[in-house]
Design an enzyme around this catalytic site. Structure first.
Site, short mmCIF file in Angstrom:
data_model
loop_
_atom_site.label_atom_id
_atom_site.label_comp_id
_atom_site.label_asym_id
_atom_site.label_seq_id
_atom_site.Cartn_x
_atom_site.Cartn_y
_atom_site.Cartn_z
N LYS A 58 -86.40 -55.27 60.15
CA LYS A 58 -85.38 -54.89 59.39
C LYS A 58 -85.03 -53.39 59.21
O LYS A 58 -83.80 -52.72 59.18
CB LYS A 58 -85.39 -55.60 58.24
CG LYS A 58 -85.31 -57.13 57.99
CD LYS A 58 -84.23 -57.79 59.16
CE LYS A 58 -84.38 -59.44 59.61
NZ LYS A 58 -85.55 -59.82 59.49
N TYR A 279 -86.55 -74.39 58.41
CA TYR A 279 -86.72 -72.87 57.88
C TYR A 279 -87.65 -72.83 56.61
O TYR A 279 -87.51 -73.70 55.64
CB TYR A 279 -85.42 -72.31 57.82
CG TYR A 279 -85.61 -70.82 57.22
CD1 TYR A 279 -85.85 -69.85 58.08
CD2 TYR A 279 -85.19 -70.53 55.95
CE1 TYR A 279 -86.02 -68.61 57.69
CE2 TYR A 279 -85.31 -69.04 55.65
CZ TYR A 279 -85.87 -68.12 56.36
OH TYR A 279 -85.80 -66.83 56.01
N TYR A 305 -91.73 -66.74 60.47
CA TYR A 305 -91.00 -66.23 61.70
C TYR A 305 -92.27 -65.87 62.61
O TYR A 305 -92.04 -66.64 63.65
CB TYR A 305 -90.42 -64.85 61.35
CG TYR A 305 -89.32 -64.88 60.35
CD1 TYR A 305 -87.97 -65.03 60.99
CD2 TYR A 305 -89.13 -64.63 59.02
CE1 TYR A 305 -86.76 -65.49 60.49
CE2 TYR A 305 -87.95 -64.91 58.38
CZ TYR A 305 -86.62 -65.05 58.97
OH TYR A 305 -85.62 -65.23 58.31
C1 LIG Z 1 -85.66 -61.43 59.85
C2 LIG Z 1 -87.12 -61.62 60.60
C3 LIG Z 1 -86.87 -62.35 62.07
C4 LIG Z 1 -85.39 -62.33 62.55
O1 LIG Z 1 -84.64 -61.25 62.88
P1 LIG Z 1 -83.26 -61.50 63.25
O2 LIG Z 1 -82.87 -60.23 63.42
O3 LIG Z 1 -82.87 -62.03 61.92
O4 LIG Z 1 -82.87 -62.30 64.08
C5 LIG Z 1 -88.04 -62.40 62.79
N1 LIG Z 1 -89.15 -62.07 62.07
C6 LIG Z 1 -89.38 -61.64 60.83
C7 LIG Z 1 -90.61 -61.51 60.04
C8 LIG Z 1 -88.12 -61.09 60.06
O5 LIG Z 1 -88.18 -61.09 58.66
#
Ligand SMILES: *Cc1c(COP(=O)(O)O)cnc(C)c1O
Length: 350
Positions: A58, A279, A305
């Protein structure tokens, strides 16, 4: 029509951005796992991007978003997510760096224990963010809870603005066209690192959520006419409309840079086979992937993730979808703070 990396950098350089992360993020080969998997496995450490110990993907988006916030003269930034949102936590850390007040609206998908906060929510509080937790009501769907949250935040913004404040609103995951531009830069940075090592990247795996990262990467790939296969592993359910939405997002980012739209839904390869049971719910494959990475390389992934994304990579390699001997890159998007989140998010890791 294709541009080289330098030309893309020049385009990006025309936009105001805040310097919030440490770039380029490290890129190197994972020797132990390369041997185990029979491919040349490389890692790009987006988890090392932040100034606190806990960066992630991010930060790259936030460089442009905060750039815009500063241009608007904002003294407040609002953003949204789940209570363990990596995006929300990274937004707080960058707001602190630039002296803007962060306000979070977070949905309690997993109910936090107010007396024993964990993971990102704990960090949000330590950094002093104003946090509003929205608990799902009986019979409410997820979408309804989020809608209620956005409404509350909208009223809050209106109140602050009527008092003369300027608020900058950042969507869930920072997935606006402004944020997406960050990963056009991310793709170019990776390509430069590959060029420097004289390697051709065959496959790039990463986890996708709101789609901003994927849209930016694919836009960067198409802009530079790269042959790299970008495989985006979903961390949450997405229907066919997702590719369409991401094509729009990527195209808007390109248009913001003054480039004609070039993306179509068919440019995206996301795979929803690995996020189940849901999720923020641990999966068997994700758990195996986290343990494998930790034991082979001493490197930490997360259950929400990056663990699921890496589970996808392992499966593609083992099933031969990615041929042996390929140059495979894993984009580590961060999130390891989830290892210190609520037990039900963590799963059975030991
Ligand atoms: C937010 C996030 C993602 C996904 O990224 P997006 O741009 O929202 O698709 C992947 N991995 C982690 C650890 C994240 O925090």
């Amino acid at each position: 029509m294709a541009m080289n990396c330098k030309e893309v950098r020049e385009l990006l350089g025309k936009k105001d951005k805040a310097d919030l992360g440490f770039y380029p993020t490290p890129f190197y080969k994972l020797n132990q796992l390369s041997k185990q998997l029979g491919v040349n496995l490389y890692i790009k450490r987006e988890d090392f991007s932040g100034q606190s110990l806990f960066g992630g993907n991010k930060i790259r988006k936030l460089e442009y978003l905060i750039g815009e916030a500063q241009k608007s003269g904002a003294n407040y930034v609002f953003t949204y997510g789940a209570t363990q949102s990596n995006h929300a936590m990274q937004t707080v850390e960058v707001c602190r760096k630039v002296g803007i007040e962060p306000i979070l609206y977070l949905v309690a998908l997993v109910e936090p224990d107010e007396d024993d906060l964990k993971g990102n929510l704990l960090l949000d509080k330590i950094m002093g963010a104003e946090v509003h937790i929205i608990k799902p009501e009986e019979g409410e769907t997820n979408d309804e809870t989020y809608a209620r949250m956005f409404q509350l935040a909208k009223e809050h913004i209106k109140r602050l603005e009527s008092e003369g404040n300027i608020c900058y609103d950042i969507p869930v995951g920072g997935a606006s066209f402004v944020g997406t531009v960050g990963f056009i830069g991310g793709f170019v940075e990776l390509q430069e690192q590959l060029d420097e090592l004289g390697i051709q990247g065959d496959y790039l795996f990463h986890t996708t959520g709101t789609g901003g990262t994927m849209s930016g990467l694919v836009a960067g790939k198409k802009l530079t006419d790269s042959q790299m296969n970008i495989i985006s592993i979903d961390a949450s359910p997405h229907d066919e409309g997702y590719k369409e939405k991401c094509a729009k997002l990527g195209n808007s980012a390109l248009q913001w840079l003054g480039v004609d739209p070039i993306l179509e839904a068919s440019d995206f390869h996301n795979d929803t086979s690995y996020y189940l049971p849901g999720y923020e719910m641990p999966s068997e494959g994700g758990t195996e992937a986290i343990k494998m990475m930790a034991k082979a390389e001493g490197l930490l992934l997360d259950p929400v993730y990056s663990g699921k994304g890496f589970a996808g990579l392992i499966d593609y390699v083992r099933s031969g979808k990615v041929p042996a001997g390929s140059n495979v890159i894993f984009l580590h998007t961060g999130g390891a703070t989830a290892l210190f989140a609520e037990r039900e998010i963590l799963g059975q890791l030991y």
